[in-house]
Write a protein that holds these residues in place. Structure first.
Motif, PDB file in Angstrom:
ATOM      1  N   PRO A  13       0.944  -1.387   0.117  1.00  0.00           N
ATOM      2  CA  PRO A  13      -0.024  -0.016   0.035  1.00  0.00           C
ATOM      3  C   PRO A  13       0.835   1.162  -0.125  1.00  0.00           C
ATOM      4  O   PRO A  13       0.251   2.390  -0.199  1.00  0.00           O
ATOM      5  N   ILE A  14       2.163   1.199   0.086  1.00  0.00           N
ATOM      6  CA  ILE A  14       3.065   2.332   0.268  1.00  0.00           C
ATOM      7  C   ILE A  14       4.300   1.837  -0.314  1.00  0.00           C
ATOM      8  O   ILE A  14       4.879   0.852   0.196  1.00  0.00           O
ATOM      9  N   THR A  52       4.866  -0.120  12.779  1.00  0.00           N
ATOM     10  CA  THR A  52       4.135  -1.758  13.336  1.00  0.00           C
ATOM     11  C   THR A  52       3.421  -2.214  12.353  1.00  0.00           C
ATOM     12  O   THR A  52       3.555  -3.625  11.979  1.00  0.00           O
ATOM     13  N   ALA A  53       2.415  -1.592  11.788  1.00  0.00           N
ATOM     14  CA  ALA A  53       1.636  -2.356  10.841  1.00  0.00           C
ATOM     15  C   ALA A  53       2.290  -2.784   9.667  1.00  0.00           C
ATOM     16  O   ALA A  53       2.067  -3.870   9.034  1.00  0.00           O
ATOM     17  N   CYS A  54       3.205  -1.937   8.982  1.00  0.00           N
ATOM     18  CA  CYS A  54       4.079  -2.543   8.015  1.00  0.00           C
ATOM     19  C   CYS A  54       4.956  -3.581   8.399  1.00  0.00           C
ATOM     20  O   CYS A  54       5.001  -4.593   7.569  1.00  0.00           O
ATOM     21  N   ALA A  55       5.551  -3.727   9.691  1.00  0.00           N
ATOM     22  CA  ALA A  55       6.383  -4.928  10.141  1.00  0.00           C
ATOM     23  C   ALA A  55       5.189  -5.940  10.059  1.00  0.00           C
ATOM     24  O   ALA A  55       5.608  -7.235   9.714  1.00  0.00           O
ATOM     25  N   ASN A  56       4.153  -5.958  10.658  1.00  0.00           N
ATOM     26  CA  ASN A  56       3.145  -7.055  10.894  1.00  0.00           C
ATOM     27  C   ASN A  56       2.756  -7.520   9.346  1.00  0.00           C
ATOM     28  O   ASN A  56       2.746  -8.689   9.044  1.00  0.00           O
ATOM     29  N   ALA A  57       2.425  -6.601   8.490  1.00  0.00           N
ATOM     30  CA  ALA A  57       2.325  -7.070   6.980  1.00  0.00           C
ATOM     31  C   ALA A  57       3.454  -7.817   6.338  1.00  0.00           C
ATOM     32  O   ALA A  57       3.129  -8.812   5.802  1.00  0.00           O
ATOM     33  N   SER A  58       4.498  -7.400   6.812  1.00  0.00           N
ATOM     34  CA  SER A  58       5.829  -8.024   6.261  1.00  0.00           C
ATOM     35  C   SER A  58       5.743  -9.475   6.736  1.00  0.00           C
ATOM     36  O   SER A  58       6.168 -10.526   5.903  1.00  0.00           O
ATOM     37  N   ASP A  59       5.384  -9.561   7.821  1.00  0.00           N
ATOM     38  CA  ASP A  59       5.603 -11.014   8.488  1.00  0.00           C
ATOM     39  C   ASP A  59       4.623 -11.968   8.246  1.00  0.00           C
ATOM     40  O   ASP A  59       4.874 -13.094   7.800  1.00  0.00           O
TER      41      ASP A  59
END
Length: 115
Positions: A13-14, A52-59
């Motif tokens: 998304p970014i 944090t949201a991006c890290a969660n999406a990556s995981d």
């Protein structure tokens, strides 16, 4: 059947370019005195939550890629390394909490305030 030339219908998304563009505009606003400290502190909180949201999406994507059959050797370059220890270590840590991408998503849903 998909081949390597078929574009994925799903994108992040970014992008890093989006963030850099935004950061340059934000820095200019700060230099012009347009953002007081209180606004910058609020912004800092928003950015930390987004991080944090991006890290969660990556995981989640890491778990999903493995479930879809991707090897650690295929995943390793995304981590910026030519060896598999980084994604393997991350998967090991994730597997202490969840066994699948769907379980991870459910965990995120439960952790979301107000859900």
């Amino acid at each position: 059947m998909d081949d390597d030339t078929t574009p994925s219908p799903l994108h992040a998304p970014i992008t890093a370019a989006d963030v850099l563009d935004w950061l340059e505009r934000a820095a200019a606003a700060v230099a012009e005195g347009e953002l007081p400290a209180d606004d910058l502190i609020r912004l800092l909180g928003e950015l930390r939550a987004a991080s944090t949201a991006c890290a969660n999406a990556s995981d989640w994507a890491l778990l999903a890629a493995r479930e879809a059959g991707a090897s650690l050797r295929q995943i390793a370059p995304v981590f910026g390394r030519g060896y598999v220890r980084a994604p393997a270590a991350r998967l090991e840590k994730l597997h202490r909490e969840v066994l699948s991408a769907e379980q991870f998503l459910e965990l995120l849903r439960r952790r979301q305030p107000g859900v």
